[in-house]
Design a protein around this motif. Structure first.
Motif, PDB file in Angstrom:
ATOM      1  N   GLN A   1     -28.329  61.869 112.184  1.00  0.00           N
ATOM      2  CA  GLN A   1     -27.559  60.664 112.483  1.00  0.00           C
ATOM      3  C   GLN A   1     -27.150  60.621 113.950  1.00  0.00           C
ATOM      4  OE1 GLN A   1     -26.852  58.031 110.537  1.00  0.00           O
ATOM      5  NE2 GLN A   1     -28.058  58.914 108.876  1.00  0.00           N
ATOM      6  N   ALA A   2     -26.805  61.776 114.519  1.00  0.00           N
ATOM      7  CA  ALA A   2     -26.397  61.828 115.922  1.00  0.00           C
ATOM      8  C   ALA A   2     -27.554  61.430 116.837  1.00  0.00           C
ATOM      9  CB  ALA A   2     -25.903  63.227 116.277  1.00  0.00           C
ATOM     10  N   ILE A   3     -28.758  61.868 116.518  1.00  0.00           N
ATOM     11  CA  ILE A   3     -29.931  61.507 117.329  1.00  0.00           C
ATOM     12  C   ILE A   3     -30.169  60.005 117.288  1.00  0.00           C
ATOM     13  CG2 ILE A   3     -32.445  61.730 117.492  1.00  0.00           C
ATOM     14  CD1 ILE A   3     -32.071  64.655 116.533  1.00  0.00           C
TER      15      ILE A   3
ATOM     16  N   PHE B   1     -21.103  51.876 111.740  1.00  0.00           N
ATOM     17  CA  PHE B   1     -21.829  51.238 110.648  1.00  0.00           C
ATOM     18  C   PHE B   1     -23.034  52.067 110.216  1.00  0.00           C
ATOM     19  CE2 PHE B   1     -20.199  46.898 112.271  1.00  0.00           C
ATOM     20  CZ  PHE B   1     -19.028  47.067 111.560  1.00  0.00           C
ATOM     21  N   SER B   2     -23.750  52.643 111.183  1.00  0.00           N
ATOM     22  CA  SER B   2     -24.933  53.442 110.846  1.00  0.00           C
ATOM     23  C   SER B   2     -24.544  54.709 110.097  1.00  0.00           C
ATOM     24  CB  SER B   2     -25.705  53.805 112.112  1.00  0.00           C
ATOM     25  OG  SER B   2     -26.186  52.651 112.768  1.00  0.00           O
ATOM     26  N   SER B   3     -23.516  55.392 110.574  1.00  0.00           N
ATOM     27  CA  SER B   3     -23.124  56.656 109.951  1.00  0.00           C
ATOM     28  C   SER B   3     -22.516  56.447 108.571  1.00  0.00           C
ATOM     29  CB  SER B   3     -22.139  57.406 110.847  1.00  0.00           C
ATOM     30  OG  SER B   3     -20.966  56.636 111.083  1.00  0.00           O
TER      31      SER B   3
ATOM     32  N   SER C   1     -19.577  60.097 104.567  1.00  0.00           N
ATOM     33  CA  SER C   1     -20.530  59.384 103.723  1.00  0.00           C
ATOM     34  C   SER C   1     -21.320  60.353 102.853  1.00  0.00           C
ATOM     35  CB  SER C   1     -21.479  58.558 104.594  1.00  0.00           C
ATOM     36  OG  SER C   1     -22.416  57.855 103.814  1.00  0.00           O
ATOM     37  N   ASN C   2     -21.718  61.484 103.429  1.00  0.00           N
ATOM     38  CA  ASN C   2     -22.449  62.487 102.659  1.00  0.00           C
ATOM     39  C   ASN C   2     -21.587  63.032 101.522  1.00  0.00           C
ATOM     40  OD1 ASN C   2     -24.726  62.285 104.283  1.00  0.00           O
ATOM     41  ND2 ASN C   2     -24.069  63.922 105.650  1.00  0.00           N
ATOM     42  N   ALA C   3     -20.316  63.306 101.820  1.00  0.00           N
ATOM     43  CA  ALA C   3     -19.416  63.805 100.790  1.00  0.00           C
ATOM     44  C   ALA C   3     -19.254  62.780  99.667  1.00  0.00           C
ATOM     45  CB  ALA C   3     -18.059  64.148 101.404  1.00  0.00           C
TER      46      ALA C   3
END
Length: 272
Positions: A126-128, A87-89, A173-175
């Motif tokens: 996002q990974a952090i 959900f966060s990513s 999501s970035n794409a």
């Protein structure tokens, strides 16, 4: 000429990593100023763990529930970790949309920073966040009474699976943000992907209780890959072949999505 070319080629990966580190720090500074976003992202996982974990703790006694050893809370925890990561990513692209609206994106694209560095930075950011949230979720589960025979190694695999899942969907999501440039479209894409992926996995229930076709779909679901790897590693008798196979699938998906996100910049520049 050859020596100079080799020097530039050898320095380029280091330059990309340096730029990525600087851009990651930029994003982390924003998070430090607004830590509430990190806390808010933990509200729903805590509800799943403490409320659903109690309400449905007897579900492990149902015929067909094959992974209930250790209680429902142990079963649920890896699923909640991956749900939070997913959900966060899925909202990662909002950072790009903000940069586009403020004109920051166009300035960065004309700067020496490479597109690869920009992608790496957002994915690292996002990974952090995922690492912090995942550790908090596991700690809450332990306080609530869950026990994980896989110990530190199991938790480590869970964190790795969560990070790989985050990298996959933050890149996607970035794409989407670069290609659509619209908040409403990004929200629609996020909702369309995250909820089906969650329910078409064993995040909250054993697939032995689901129709057969759900299991077939789950075999091709990155969310399921992450949940299986984590749950297997945290259990008492881990099948490490299964764990590494699913982590490998996640790593491949993250690589493909990362390349897609990088190439999305080309389309963005053509539309500018």
């Amino acid at each position: 000429m050859t020596t100079a070319h080799q020097h530039v080629s050898g320095a380029r990966p280091l330059t990309v990593l340096t730029h990525a580190a600087l851009l990651t720090v930029r994003l982390l500074r924003a998070l430090r100023r607004m830590p509430a976003f990190l806390v808010i992202g933990l509200v729903q996982p805590v509800i799943w763990l403490l409320l659903f974990g109690q309400l449905f703790r007897s579900v492990v006694d149902l015929p067909g529930f094959a992974h209930g050893d250790g209680g429902f809370l142990r079963f649920l925890t890896p699923g909640v970790v991956m749900m939070t990561a997913l959900f966060s990513s899925a909202w990662a692209g909002t950072t790009y949309l903000e940069d586009i609206d403020r004109g920051v994106m166009d300035r960065m694209l004309t700067s020496p920073a490479s597109r690869g560095a920009m992608v790496i930075a957002t994915m690292a950011y996002q990974a952090i966040q995922t690492l912090i949230q995942s550790l908090v979720i596991v700690a809450i589960a332990l306080v609530a009474g869950a026990r994980f025979p896989g110990s530190v190694a199991g938790v480590g695999v869970t964190l790795l699976a969560a990070v790989l899942l985050t990298l996959t969907f933050s890149a996607l999501s970035n794409a989407a943000a670069l290609l659509t440039r619209r908040q409403a479209t990004l929200i629609a894409i996020s909702q369309f992907t995250t909820l089906p992926l969650m329910f078409l996995s064993s995040a909250v229930t054993d697939l032995g209780l689901a129709p057969g076709w759900v299991g077939v779909v789950a075999d091709h679901n990155p969310m399921e890959w992450a949940v299986v790897a984590a749950r297997e590693a945290m259990g008492p008798r881990a099948d490490w072949n299964t764990v590494w196979a699913h982590l490998g699938l996640l790593a491949a998906a993250a690589l493909v999505m990362g390349l897609l996100s990088t190439r999305a910049f080309r389309t963005y520049r053509k539309q500018a």
